[in-house]
Design a protein around this motif. Structure first.
Motif, PDB file in Angstrom:
ATOM      1  N   GLN A 190      -3.046   8.330  -0.627  1.00 58.57           N
ATOM      2  CA  GLN A 190      -4.003   8.443   0.475  1.00 58.57           C
ATOM      3  C   GLN A 190      -3.557   7.604   1.673  1.00 58.57           C
ATOM      4  OE1 GLN A 190      -6.465  10.512   0.663  1.00 58.57           O
ATOM      5  NE2 GLN A 190      -7.256   9.836   2.639  1.00 58.57           N
ATOM      6  N   TYR A 191      -2.971   6.467   1.403  1.00 56.31           N
ATOM      7  CA  TYR A 191      -2.433   5.624   2.478  1.00 56.31           C
ATOM      8  C   TYR A 191      -1.295   6.347   3.192  1.00 56.31           C
ATOM      9  CZ  TYR A 191      -0.052   1.722   4.764  1.00 56.31           C
ATOM     10  OH  TYR A 191       0.559   0.911   5.689  1.00 56.31           O
ATOM     11  N   SER A 193      -9.631   1.857  -3.836  1.00 52.21           N
ATOM     12  CA  SER A 193     -10.149   3.101  -3.276  1.00 52.21           C
ATOM     13  C   SER A 193      -9.223   4.286  -3.442  1.00 52.21           C
ATOM     14  CB  SER A 193     -10.446   2.915  -1.774  1.00 52.21           C
ATOM     15  OG  SER A 193      -9.248   2.670  -1.055  1.00 52.21           O
ATOM     16  N   ALA A 194      -7.961   4.061  -3.854  1.00 55.61           N
ATOM     17  CA  ALA A 194      -7.018   5.175  -3.937  1.00 55.61           C
ATOM     18  C   ALA A 194      -6.149   5.050  -5.176  1.00 55.61           C
ATOM     19  CB  ALA A 194      -6.131   5.206  -2.684  1.00 55.61           C
ATOM     20  N   ASN A 243      -8.752  -1.122   4.870  1.00 53.95           N
ATOM     21  CA  ASN A 243      -9.220  -0.579   3.579  1.00 53.95           C
ATOM     22  C   ASN A 243      -8.584  -1.308   2.402  1.00 53.95           C
ATOM     23  OD1 ASN A 243     -10.791   1.277   4.877  1.00 53.95           O
ATOM     24  ND2 ASN A 243      -9.790   3.083   4.028  1.00 53.95           N
ATOM     25  N   ASN A 276       0.805  -1.220   0.000  1.00 52.27           N
ATOM     26  CA  ASN A 276       0.000   0.000   0.000  1.00 52.27           C
ATOM     27  C   ASN A 276       0.841   1.274   0.000  1.00 52.27           C
ATOM     28  OD1 ASN A 276      -2.423  -1.459   0.073  1.00 52.27           O
ATOM     29  ND2 ASN A 276      -2.330  -1.624   2.307  1.00 52.27           N
ATOM     30  N   TYR A 327       0.241   4.147  -2.572  1.00 51.10           N
ATOM     31  CA  TYR A 327      -0.970   4.953  -2.629  1.00 51.10           C
ATOM     32  C   TYR A 327      -0.821   6.198  -1.761  1.00 51.10           C
ATOM     33  CZ  TYR A 327      -2.698   0.604  -4.550  1.00 51.10           C
ATOM     34  OH  TYR A 327      -2.851  -0.527  -5.312  1.00 51.10           O
ATOM     35  N   TRP A 344      -7.026  -0.501  -0.516  1.00 48.58           N
ATOM     36  CA  TRP A 344      -6.441   0.685  -1.130  1.00 48.58           C
ATOM     37  C   TRP A 344      -6.293   0.540  -2.642  1.00 48.58           C
ATOM     38  CZ3 TRP A 344      -6.343   4.816   1.815  1.00 48.58           C
ATOM     39  CH2 TRP A 344      -6.387   4.621   3.208  1.00 48.58           C
TER      40      TRP A 344
END
Length: 407
Positions: free
Chosen positions: A290-291, A392-393, A387, A285, A288, A389
């Motif tokens: 957002q992560y 979603s990101a 999540n 992750n 990403y 990821w």
């Protein structure tokens, strides 16, 4: 008609010059208010104490450093309370030490406000609307820090700048900004957890080593080697004694006041550290944005709620993390409820909005300023672990050429 008026006001308040002017004006008004208030008499000292005593402590540290006095002893004829920062920070205060107090205090507080303001402004990938909302959201908590002439706004700003430079692949500046925060308040070292998310770790270690040596030795331009060793030894003694002092507005304070549990501070920090690092096991992750941003938010909240010395002005750092968490993603019902509770009990509770009797009977005894920050930190940790990821990101690569700022 009402909706049209609301849109006009919203657009006006979202303008960069307006928001910057608000930050500057509030900072200056708060500074001059604190300067103008009459001195107080503290019973234990019987001496008058200014309402900007923290700034006086910082300023005096520079003169104590030059004169070879113990930075970490009580100097009750000059100030109330102890200086707890590094000798390097004491040297840095030389930029303000020779100024009249009204001017030095104002400039010190402006430094705190503007480093934070522009740190939020230059966060990569976030849309302008989110950046505006974050700056308005943290403003009340920043005012609390300013009214105490504290350094926490500056620390939050420095940590945001370290993230900005990490995103741009400029490790030399990222390491410097984290270390600058650490030489103000030592808990800034926790931000090095961010380096786990990025490549070129050997280079980061090298830069950290070089900057650390330089910052440790910097006071040698004003004092001798032996004097510097003595000051660091005195600082170590202070930190060791300080650790046993209190439990603060923290996880330890919450466990104590809510459940009458008195765990070891070291044990609580170890468990909290493990939970902070647990999401980082999901190495896939790291790509990403957002992560990575939520890891930053988690770290900012963590260094307050697991700080046994956390007090009200410290929470600007945690509120910065809360703002990043909430305004960087689509709101959900539970997230909206949590941020409203944080705004009420963390940001508003020290203000006159809360009656003194409510503050004294409920907010302070039950550590309500910290409780909902703790809840949000747990929510961030769960999101980081659970999540998906990948769906979603979007992947965000390091910005190394665009948005070069001024470095």
């Amino acid at each position: 008609m009402i909706n049209s008026f609301y849109r006009v006001i919203t657009r006006f308040l979202a303008k960069e010059p307006v928001l910057l002017a608000v930050y500057i004006l509030i900072t200056l008004l708060a500074s001059f208010q604190q300067y103008a208030l009459p001195e107080q008499i503290i019973d234990t000292s019987k001496l008058p104490v200014s309402n900007y005593n923290n700034y006086i402590i910082f300023k005096n540290s520079f003169f104590h450093l030059l004169s070879g006095r113990n930075l970490y002893a009580l100097h009750l004829t000059e100030q109330w309370d102890l200086f707890k920062y590094s000798p390097t920070f004491a040297l840095f205060m030389g930029f303000f030490a020779f100024l009249p107090n009204w001017l030095g205090l104002a400039l010190w507080n402006l430094l705190n406000s503007l480093v934070l303001f522009f740190g939020i402004k230059y966060l990569p990938y976030l849309n302008e609307s989110s950046k505006v909302k974050i700056r308005w959201f943290v403003l009340i908590e920043l005012l609390t820090a300013i009214q105490n002439s504290q350094s926490n706004g500056l620390i939050l700003g420095l940590l945001l700048w370290s993230f900005i430079f990490l995103e741009r692949g400029r490790l030399i500046w990222a390491t410097l900004f984290i270390l600058l925060s650490s030489f103000i308040k030592i808990f800034g070292v926790v931000a090095f957890v961010l380096f786990l998310l990025y490549p070129r770790k050997p280079a980061a270690l090298l830069y950290t080593f070089v900057w650390t040596l330089l910052l440790i030795a910097l006071p040698l331009i004003a004092i001798s080697w032996q004097e510097l060793i003595n000051q660091y030894q005195n600082w170590l003694v202070l930190l060791q004694n300080d650790h046993a002092g209190s439990i603060g507005l923290s996880v330890m304070g919450w466990l104590n006041t809510w459940f009458s549990v008195y765990p070891s501070k070291g044990l609580v920090v170890m468990i909290g550290g493990g939970l902070l690092l647990l999401p980082l096991l999901r190495t896939a992750n790291y790509q990403y944005y957002q992560y990575r941003l939520l890891v930053l938010a988690s770290m900012l909240v963590w260094i307050v709620i697991f700080n046994h010395k956390a007090e009200s002005p410290t929470f600007i750092i945690a509120i910065g993390g809360v703002g990043l968490w909430y305004f960087s993603q689509a709101p959900t019902v539970i997230n909206r409820v949590l941020i409203i509770l944080v705004f009420i009990f963390t940001s508003l509770s020290p203000t006159d909005v809360f009656p003194t009797v409510v503050r004294n009977l409920f907010v302070l005894p039950y550590v309500l300023k910290a409780v909902f920050c703790i809840a949000i930190w747990l929510k961030i940790s769960i999101d980081l672990i659970t999540n998906d990821w990948e769906t979603s990101a979007p992947v965000r690569t390091l910005k190394q050429e665009s948005n070069r700022l001024f470095f």
